[in-house]
Design a protein around this motif. Structure first.
Motif, PDB file in Angstrom:
ATOM      1  N   ARG A  48       0.840  -1.209   0.000  1.00  0.00           N
ATOM      2  CA  ARG A  48       0.000   0.000   0.000  1.00  0.00           C
ATOM      3  C   ARG A  48       0.868   1.250   0.000  1.00  0.00           C
ATOM      4  N   LYS A  49       0.469   2.213  -0.807  1.00  0.00           N
ATOM      5  CA  LYS A  49       1.164   3.499  -0.775  1.00  0.00           C
ATOM      6  C   LYS A  49       0.645   4.367   0.365  1.00  0.00           C
ATOM      7  N   ASN A  53      -5.842   2.629   2.047  1.00  0.00           N
ATOM      8  CA  ASN A  53      -6.378   2.136   0.787  1.00  0.00           C
ATOM      9  C   ASN A  53      -5.528   0.987   0.238  1.00  0.00           C
ATOM     10  N   PRO A  54      -6.029  -0.243   0.297  1.00  0.00           N
ATOM     11  CA  PRO A  54      -5.251  -1.374  -0.193  1.00  0.00           C
ATOM     12  C   PRO A  54      -5.180  -1.471  -1.712  1.00  0.00           C
ATOM     13  N   GLY A  57      -1.368   0.810  -4.687  1.00  0.00           N
ATOM     14  CA  GLY A  57      -0.116   0.260  -4.202  1.00  0.00           C
ATOM     15  C   GLY A  57       0.947   0.247  -5.266  1.00  0.00           C
ATOM     16  N   TYR A 105       0.103  -2.153  -8.484  1.00  0.00           N
ATOM     17  CA  TYR A 105      -0.530  -3.436  -8.212  1.00  0.00           C
ATOM     18  C   TYR A 105      -1.196  -3.961  -9.464  1.00  0.00           C
TER      19      TYR A 105
END
Length: 115
Positions: A48-49, A53-54, A57, A105
């Protein structure tokens, strides 16, 4: 030739996203990180960045004392490599970090695998 150690962290953060992935994988850990020092002061992964919020990323440098790691369950594996191998790995990591904005991602791949 001098020997160096490389550390791999396998993690379960306990988040809803992690629990969902675990339903599919049936594995205790589903996040992998790598570090090149025994204090794990610089830990790298694709994650994750932002903690909330997944879905956003990419390549990140993680702090094991903050965020999702604070309450995570981890397994840490260590292996010894020679200095040439160590330098090759750390140089490769530096190249990835220099181009980290190019990595994202693959969410489709996350849900479309059949393994």
């Amino acid at each position: 030739m001098s020997e160096k150690k490389v550390y791999v962290l396998l993690t379960d953060t306990g988040t809803l996203f992690t629990k969902t992935i675990k339903l599919y994988t049936k594995k205790p850990y589903n996040h992998a990180s790598i570090a090149f020092d025994e204090n794990l002061s610089q830990v790298y992964s694709f994650g994750r960045k932002g903690p909330g919020n997944p879905f956003i990323g990419g390549f990140v440098s993680e702090n094991i004392n903050e965020g999702l790691f604070k309450n995570a369950t981890c397994a840490i594996y260590c292996w010894t490599v020679n200095k040439t191998e160590f330098n090759k790995m750390t140089n490769y990591m530096k190249r990835i970090e220099a181009l980290k904005e190019n990595y994202r991602y693959n969410l489709i791949g996350l849900f479309a695998t059949n393994s």
